[in-house]
Design an enzyme around this catalytic site. Sequence first.
Site, PDB file in Angstrom:
ATOM      1  CE  LYS A   1      -2.407   3.332   2.392  1.00 49.51           C
ATOM      2  NZ  LYS A   1      -1.950   4.373   1.451  1.00 49.51           N
TER       3      LYS A   1
ATOM      4  CD  GLU B   1      12.704   4.206   9.018  1.00 54.05           C
ATOM      5  OE1 GLU B   1      12.455   5.190   9.772  1.00 54.05           O
ATOM      6  OE2 GLU B   1      13.011   4.299   7.821  1.00 54.05           O
TER       7      GLU B   1
ATOM      8  CB  CYS C   1      12.416   8.929   8.920  1.00 54.33           C
ATOM      9  SG  CYS C   1      13.189   7.785   7.808  1.00 54.33           S
TER      10      CYS C   1
ATOM     11  CD  GLU D   1       9.901  12.632  11.639  1.00 57.20           C
ATOM     12  OE1 GLU D   1       8.833  12.029  11.856  1.00 57.20           O
ATOM     13  OE2 GLU D   1      10.898  12.103  11.147  1.00 57.20           O
TER      14      GLU D   1
HETATM   15  P1  ADP Z   1       2.053  11.094   6.871  1.00 57.80           P
HETATM   16  O1  ADP Z   1       1.150  11.676   7.918  1.00 57.80           O
HETATM   17  O2  ADP Z   1       3.289  11.854   6.772  1.00 57.80           O
HETATM   18  O3  ADP Z   1       1.388  10.859   5.550  1.00 57.80           O
HETATM   19  P2  ADP Z   1       1.579   8.476   7.778  1.00 57.80           P
HETATM   20  O4  ADP Z   1       2.231   7.708   8.842  1.00 57.80           O
HETATM   21  O5  ADP Z   1       0.189   8.950   8.018  1.00 57.80           O
HETATM   22  O6  ADP Z   1       2.503   9.683   7.430  1.00 57.80           O
HETATM   23  O7  ADP Z   1       1.582   7.683   6.403  1.00 57.80           O
HETATM   24  C1  ADP Z   1       2.413   6.593   6.096  1.00 57.80           C
HETATM   25  C2  ADP Z   1       1.585   5.521   5.427  1.00 57.80           C
HETATM   26  O8  ADP Z   1       0.646   5.009   6.377  1.00 57.80           O
HETATM   27  C3  ADP Z   1       0.760   5.994   4.249  1.00 57.80           C
HETATM   28  O9  ADP Z   1       0.776   4.994   3.233  1.00 57.80           O
HETATM   29  C4  ADP Z   1      -0.622   6.140   4.850  1.00 57.80           C
HETATM   30  O10 ADP Z   1      -1.667   6.028   3.907  1.00 57.80           O
HETATM   31  C5  ADP Z   1      -0.637   4.980   5.814  1.00 57.80           C
HETATM   32  N1  ADP Z   1      -1.661   5.088   6.868  1.00 57.80           N
HETATM   33  C6  ADP Z   1      -2.218   6.202   7.384  1.00 57.80           C
HETATM   34  N2  ADP Z   1      -3.132   5.887   8.319  1.00 57.80           N
HETATM   35  C7  ADP Z   1      -3.146   4.536   8.418  1.00 57.80           C
HETATM   36  C8  ADP Z   1      -3.864   3.596   9.222  1.00 57.80           C
HETATM   37  N3  ADP Z   1      -4.766   3.970  10.121  1.00 57.80           N
HETATM   38  N4  ADP Z   1      -3.588   2.279   9.058  1.00 57.80           N
HETATM   39  C9  ADP Z   1      -2.664   1.874   8.177  1.00 57.80           C
HETATM   40  N5  ADP Z   1      -1.977   2.708   7.381  1.00 57.80           N
HETATM   41  C10 ADP Z   1      -2.195   4.024   7.495  1.00 57.80           C
END
Ligand code: ADP
Length: 494
Positions: free
Chosen positions: A179, A254, A288, A387
């Site tokens: 994903k 990570e 990161c 961050e």
């Molecule tokens: P950012 O806020 O910088 O986009 P995230 O940690 O939200 O960083 O995003 C990293 C990845 O995690 C993306 O692919 C995002 O779609 C996914 N993501 C966000 N929310 C969820 C969730 N509740 N469960 C699983 N994956 C998620």
Amino acid sequence: MNMRNELFIDGKWAPAARGGMLEVFNPADGKAFHAIAAASAEDVDRAVIAARRAFDDGVWPRMSGRERAHYLRRIAEVIRGRLPAIAELEVRDNGKPRAEAEWDIGDAAYTFEYYASLAEKFDEERSEAIALPDQRFKTRVVREPVGVVGAIIPWNYPLLMAAWKVAPALAAGCTVVLKPAESTSLTALELAAISEEVDLPPGVLNVVTGLGPDVGQPLVDHPLVDKLAFTGSGAVGSRIMAAAAKDIKRVSLELGGKSPFIVFEDSEIDKAVEWVMFGIFWNQGQVCSATSRVLVHEQIYHKFLERLTAEARKITIGDGLKKGVLLGPLVSDLQHQRVTAAVEKAVAEGATVVTGGGRPKELETGYFFEPTILTDVPLTSSAWTDEIFGPVVCVRPFSSEKDAVALANDTRFGLAAAVMTRDAGRAERVAAALRAGTVWINCSQPSFIEAPWGGYKQSGIGRELGRWGFENYLETKQVTAYVSDDPWGWYIKH
Ligand code: ADP
């Protein structure tokens, strides 16, 4: 290059079950130039079932490592053959300068090559006899692929982060549902297209695009997924770990950082400035491991700050596709808002903006943010503790090695840390004292596919890359045989 807009599930392209789409914006002008499928739980379910079938009944986990390596090398070859076009796609999707994107895409290809060589070696290493004191038994330890992997990746290095997870998982014999981040899915879809081109068996790699809660969450919760591999924010990482706890999924995370860079008084100012800039302005600071807290010995603090400020002001900002640009736009409007808010909050909490601080005057559209240097940032300010994920560095003087190490370690994160000094003894002492998964001496940011990558403390769990990254995707099985002719005789004889 043909930009994909569908999901890749079980070797076939298909729209999202509910027909949803998401617009794709070019960060350099804020304009939508494409749309991708916005999947939901039904699509995730189909992808996981395909990956499960490919794992349980398919050829992939049963092939030799050498055979799997052949596919990985082919993927690398196609990526390399199309490198300029893939890099350009990455720039349009993510915003980073073209030279950085080319570097990333080359690294992504190398990641597949590297794990191809580990897959080949795996054939000799996967089974190991172990010596036992009791000669009536023979035990061997067999390493097997962990199963179906749910890989969730961020937007800062779109194809490279995909490669860091997909390459070792496939090398080990796992099947994957990937994903990508909703804002940067185009190169992950291209990777799916490449996997199709090299005839990777259906279901081995599936790519499902869409929003975190709609796609990531159902993937994390899916009972047929064996392992989750995530790179992203701490908040989402924590949710993923909690969800994985329900059915004891394997998990590697990570997460973020607030990495320190200690510059001692014997450092050459030019070298220090160069590496500090690389540590915070590369990829617009959306890294990161960005060394976003710079601690400079008081003897050279003013000279260093002056030089850093002068150099930061010289950076050419603009569309990543333009020649000579060293700082592109941030990835999204949302990220621009987050970085802007972080700097405003820092100022409200007492910080001084030495240079930068917002949108460059000459760039009215796009998600551009100036290279920004903050001083006088209180230790309790979120600019110091959290961050920012943008080109914003906090600089602070220190007076002794002890203070510098204490300040550096005073964080809930531990992804990386850097130290600059000409005194080798001091470098070793400080490297040993820093609580971080990576310590750089006299540099900042280089990462190597061969070396482990991951964090102490709240920066994550587990290590990616190198053989450590391969281990993430393996289970360990003990096979023990009774080889004596004498009856065991515990019950029957007694
Ligand atoms: P950012 O806020 O910088 O986009 P995230 O940690 O939200 O960083 O995003 C990293 C990845 O995690 C993306 O692919 C995002 O779609 C996914 N993501 C966000 N929310 C969820 C969730 N509740 N469960 C699983 N994956 C998620």
